[in-house]
Motif scaffolding. Structure first.
Motif, PDB file in Angstrom:
ATOM      1  N   ALA A   1       0.816  -1.220   0.000  1.00  0.00           N
ATOM      2  CA  ALA A   1       0.000   0.000   0.000  1.00  0.00           C
ATOM      3  C   ALA A   1       0.846   1.265   0.000  1.00  0.00           C
ATOM      4  CB  ALA A   1      -0.911   0.015   1.218  1.00  0.00           C
ATOM      5  N   LEU A   2       0.240   2.328  -0.527  1.00  0.00           N
ATOM      6  CA  LEU A   2       0.795   3.681  -0.445  1.00  0.00           C
ATOM      7  C   LEU A   2      -0.116   4.486   0.460  1.00  0.00           C
ATOM      8  CD1 LEU A   2       1.621   4.354  -4.195  1.00  0.00           C
ATOM      9  CD2 LEU A   2       3.227   3.820  -2.360  1.00  0.00           C
ATOM     10  N   HIS A   3       0.471   5.344   1.270  1.00  0.00           N
ATOM     11  CA  HIS A   3      -0.283   6.150   2.228  1.00  0.00           C
ATOM     12  C   HIS A   3       0.092   7.614   2.024  1.00  0.00           C
ATOM     13  CE1 HIS A   3      -0.970   2.345   4.385  1.00  0.00           C
ATOM     14  NE2 HIS A   3       0.311   2.119   4.120  1.00  0.00           N
ATOM     15  N   LEU A   4      -0.893   8.482   1.910  1.00  0.00           N
ATOM     16  CA  LEU A   4      -0.684   9.923   1.771  1.00  0.00           C
ATOM     17  C   LEU A   4      -1.388  10.637   2.907  1.00  0.00           C
ATOM     18  CD1 LEU A   4      -1.437  10.364  -2.028  1.00  0.00           C
ATOM     19  CD2 LEU A   4       0.795  10.505  -0.940  1.00  0.00           C
ATOM     20  N   ARG A   5      -0.766  11.714   3.397  1.00  0.00           N
ATOM     21  CA  ARG A   5      -1.408  12.526   4.427  1.00  0.00           C
ATOM     22  C   ARG A   5      -0.892  13.953   4.361  1.00  0.00           C
ATOM     23  NH1 ARG A   5       1.551  10.632  10.078  1.00  0.00           N
ATOM     24  NH2 ARG A   5       3.536  11.687   9.674  1.00  0.00           N
ATOM     25  N   GLU A   6      -1.672  14.854   4.920  1.00  0.00           N
ATOM     26  CA  GLU A   6      -1.263  16.242   5.110  1.00  0.00           C
ATOM     27  C   GLU A   6      -0.565  16.320   6.458  1.00  0.00           C
ATOM     28  OE1 GLU A   6      -1.606  19.107   3.388  1.00  0.00           O
ATOM     29  OE2 GLU A   6      -2.773  18.362   1.714  1.00  0.00           O
ATOM     30  N   SER A   7       0.522  17.059   6.534  1.00  0.00           N
ATOM     31  CA  SER A   7       1.252  17.163   7.793  1.00  0.00           C
ATOM     32  C   SER A   7       0.431  17.791   8.906  1.00  0.00           C
ATOM     33  CB  SER A   7       2.530  17.974   7.607  1.00  0.00           C
ATOM     34  OG  SER A   7       3.408  17.299   6.767  1.00  0.00           O
ATOM     35  N   ASP A   8      -0.464  18.703   8.551  1.00  0.00           N
ATOM     36  CA  ASP A   8      -1.239  19.372   9.595  1.00  0.00           C
ATOM     37  C   ASP A   8      -2.396  18.524  10.120  1.00  0.00           C
ATOM     38  OD1 ASP A   8      -2.608  19.629   7.213  1.00  0.00           O
ATOM     39  OD2 ASP A   8      -3.193  21.698   7.525  1.00  0.00           O
ATOM     40  N   THR A   9      -2.741  17.426   9.448  1.00  0.00           N
ATOM     41  CA  THR A   9      -3.757  16.480   9.941  1.00  0.00           C
ATOM     42  C   THR A   9      -3.223  15.054   9.784  1.00  0.00           C
ATOM     43  OG1 THR A   9      -4.842  16.532   7.790  1.00  0.00           O
ATOM     44  CG2 THR A   9      -5.786  17.929   9.520  1.00  0.00           C
ATOM     45  N   PRO A  10      -2.203  14.687  10.552  1.00  0.00           N
ATOM     46  CA  PRO A  10      -1.558  13.384  10.348  1.00  0.00           C
ATOM     47  C   PRO A  10      -2.416  12.181  10.703  1.00  0.00           C
ATOM     48  CG  PRO A  10      -0.664  14.468  12.281  1.00  0.00           C
ATOM     49  CD  PRO A  10      -1.573  15.464  11.609  1.00  0.00           C
ATOM     50  N   ALA A  11      -3.491  12.377  11.438  1.00  0.00           N
ATOM     51  CA  ALA A  11      -4.337  11.242  11.803  1.00  0.00           C
ATOM     52  C   ALA A  11      -5.187  10.753  10.635  1.00  0.00           C
ATOM     53  CB  ALA A  11      -5.239  11.609  12.975  1.00  0.00           C
ATOM     54  N   ILE A  12      -5.321  11.577   9.587  1.00  0.00           N
ATOM     55  CA  ILE A  12      -6.127  11.217   8.420  1.00  0.00           C
ATOM     56  C   ILE A  12      -5.189  10.918   7.262  1.00  0.00           C
ATOM     57  CG2 ILE A  12      -7.877  11.986   6.787  1.00  0.00           C
ATOM     58  CD1 ILE A  12      -8.831  13.923   9.005  1.00  0.00           C
ATOM     59  N   ALA A  13      -5.282   9.718   6.721  1.00  0.00           N
ATOM     60  CA  ALA A  13      -4.417   9.321   5.608  1.00  0.00           C
ATOM     61  C   ALA A  13      -5.233   8.619   4.531  1.00  0.00           C
ATOM     62  CB  ALA A  13      -3.308   8.403   6.103  1.00  0.00           C
ATOM     63  N   LEU A  14      -4.839   8.831   3.301  1.00  0.00           N
ATOM     64  CA  LEU A  14      -5.421   8.141   2.152  1.00  0.00           C
ATOM     65  C   LEU A  14      -4.542   6.925   1.878  1.00  0.00           C
ATOM     66  CD1 LEU A  14      -7.286   8.061  -0.384  1.00  0.00           C
ATOM     67  CD2 LEU A  14      -5.525   9.401  -1.530  1.00  0.00           C
ATOM     68  N   THR A  15      -5.141   5.755   1.823  1.00  0.00           N
ATOM     69  CA  THR A  15      -4.395   4.518   1.580  1.00  0.00           C
ATOM     70  C   THR A  15      -4.903   3.879   0.302  1.00  0.00           C
ATOM     71  OG1 THR A  15      -4.083   4.182   3.944  1.00  0.00           O
ATOM     72  CG2 THR A  15      -3.802   2.264   2.538  1.00  0.00           C
ATOM     73  N   SER A  16      -3.968   3.435  -0.534  1.00  0.00           N
ATOM     74  CA  SER A  16      -4.333   2.874  -1.831  1.00  0.00           C
ATOM     75  C   SER A  16      -3.346   1.778  -2.213  1.00  0.00           C
ATOM     76  CB  SER A  16      -4.294   3.978  -2.886  1.00  0.00           C
ATOM     77  OG  SER A  16      -4.514   3.451  -4.169  1.00  0.00           O
ATOM     78  N   ALA A  17      -3.833   0.843  -3.015  1.00  0.00           N
ATOM     79  CA  ALA A  17      -2.931  -0.128  -3.624  1.00  0.00           C
ATOM     80  C   ALA A  17      -2.053   0.619  -4.634  1.00  0.00           C
ATOM     81  CB  ALA A  17      -3.723  -1.219  -4.328  1.00  0.00           C
ATOM     82  N   PRO A  18      -0.785   0.243  -4.778  1.00  0.00           N
ATOM     83  CA  PRO A  18       0.097   0.963  -5.702  1.00  0.00           C
ATOM     84  C   PRO A  18      -0.443   1.067  -7.128  1.00  0.00           C
ATOM     85  CG  PRO A  18       1.385  -0.465  -4.295  1.00  0.00           C
ATOM     86  CD  PRO A  18      -0.066  -0.779  -4.027  1.00  0.00           C
ATOM     87  N   ALA A  19      -1.011   0.008  -7.663  1.00  0.00           N
ATOM     88  CA  ALA A  19      -1.515   0.049  -9.045  1.00  0.00           C
ATOM     89  C   ALA A  19      -2.650   1.058  -9.189  1.00  0.00           C
ATOM     90  CB  ALA A  19      -1.981  -1.332  -9.474  1.00  0.00           C
ATOM     91  N   SER A  20      -3.546   1.105  -8.228  1.00  0.00           N
ATOM     92  CA  SER A  20      -4.647   2.071  -8.280  1.00  0.00           C
ATOM     93  C   SER A  20      -4.128   3.497  -8.222  1.00  0.00           C
ATOM     94  CB  SER A  20      -5.617   1.835  -7.124  1.00  0.00           C
ATOM     95  OG  SER A  20      -6.187   0.572  -7.220  1.00  0.00           O
ATOM     96  N   PHE A  21      -3.136   3.730  -7.392  1.00  0.00           N
ATOM     97  CA  PHE A  21      -2.573   5.067  -7.267  1.00  0.00           C
ATOM     98  C   PHE A  21      -1.859   5.487  -8.546  1.00  0.00           C
ATOM     99  CE2 PHE A  21       0.392   8.283  -5.614  1.00  0.00           C
ATOM    100  CZ  PHE A  21      -0.538   9.135  -5.050  1.00  0.00           C
ATOM    101  N   ILE A  22      -1.178   4.557  -9.195  1.00  0.00           N
ATOM    102  CA  ILE A  22      -0.508   4.843 -10.467  1.00  0.00           C
ATOM    103  C   ILE A  22      -1.532   5.239 -11.526  1.00  0.00           C
ATOM    104  CG2 ILE A  22       0.756   3.764 -12.390  1.00  0.00           C
ATOM    105  CD1 ILE A  22       2.303   2.207 -10.187  1.00  0.00           C
ATOM    106  N   HIS A  23      -2.668   4.559 -11.573  1.00  0.00           N
ATOM    107  CA  HIS A  23      -3.738   4.910 -12.521  1.00  0.00           C
ATOM    108  C   HIS A  23      -4.326   6.287 -12.203  1.00  0.00           C
ATOM    109  CE1 HIS A  23      -3.779   1.179 -14.734  1.00  0.00           C
ATOM    110  NE2 HIS A  23      -3.815   0.506 -13.607  1.00  0.00           N
ATOM    111  N   PHE A  24      -4.480   6.581 -10.933  1.00  0.00           N
ATOM    112  CA  PHE A  24      -4.982   7.890 -10.502  1.00  0.00           C
ATOM    113  C   PHE A  24      -4.032   9.003 -10.952  1.00  0.00           C
ATOM    114  CE2 PHE A  24      -4.957  11.098  -7.007  1.00  0.00           C
ATOM    115  CZ  PHE A  24      -6.197  11.658  -7.265  1.00  0.00           C
TER     116      PHE A  24
END
Length: 66
Positions: free
Chosen positions: A30-53
């Motif tokens: 998985a890949l995880h993205l978050r904003e530094s100012d709200t670290p408790a909230i993260a977007l998680t995705s499979a690598p292939a899905s994120f590459i398509h996005f």
């Protein structure tokens, strides 16, 4: 055992210690993205899905109907 994620700041964040940046962490499944100012909230995705996005953003096809 849960291993904590190792977050990396975006190179576009200016390199400062401020909280206005995008951070990325990755695992083998998985890949995880978050904003530094709200670290408790993260977007998680499979690598292939994120590459398509990202490809849809780059080619400006994100909002087009199939």
């Amino acid at each position: 055992m849960v291993v904590p994620l190792k977050w990396q700041k975006s190179s576009f964040s200016g390199g400062g210690e401020g909280n206005d940046c995008l951070e990325l962490a990755s695992t083998s499944t998985a890949l995880h993205l978050r904003e530094s100012d709200t670290p408790a909230i993260a977007l998680t995705s499979a690598p292939a899905s994120f590459i398509h996005f990202l490809a849809a953003i780059r080619t400006d096809t994100l909002n087009r109907q199939a």
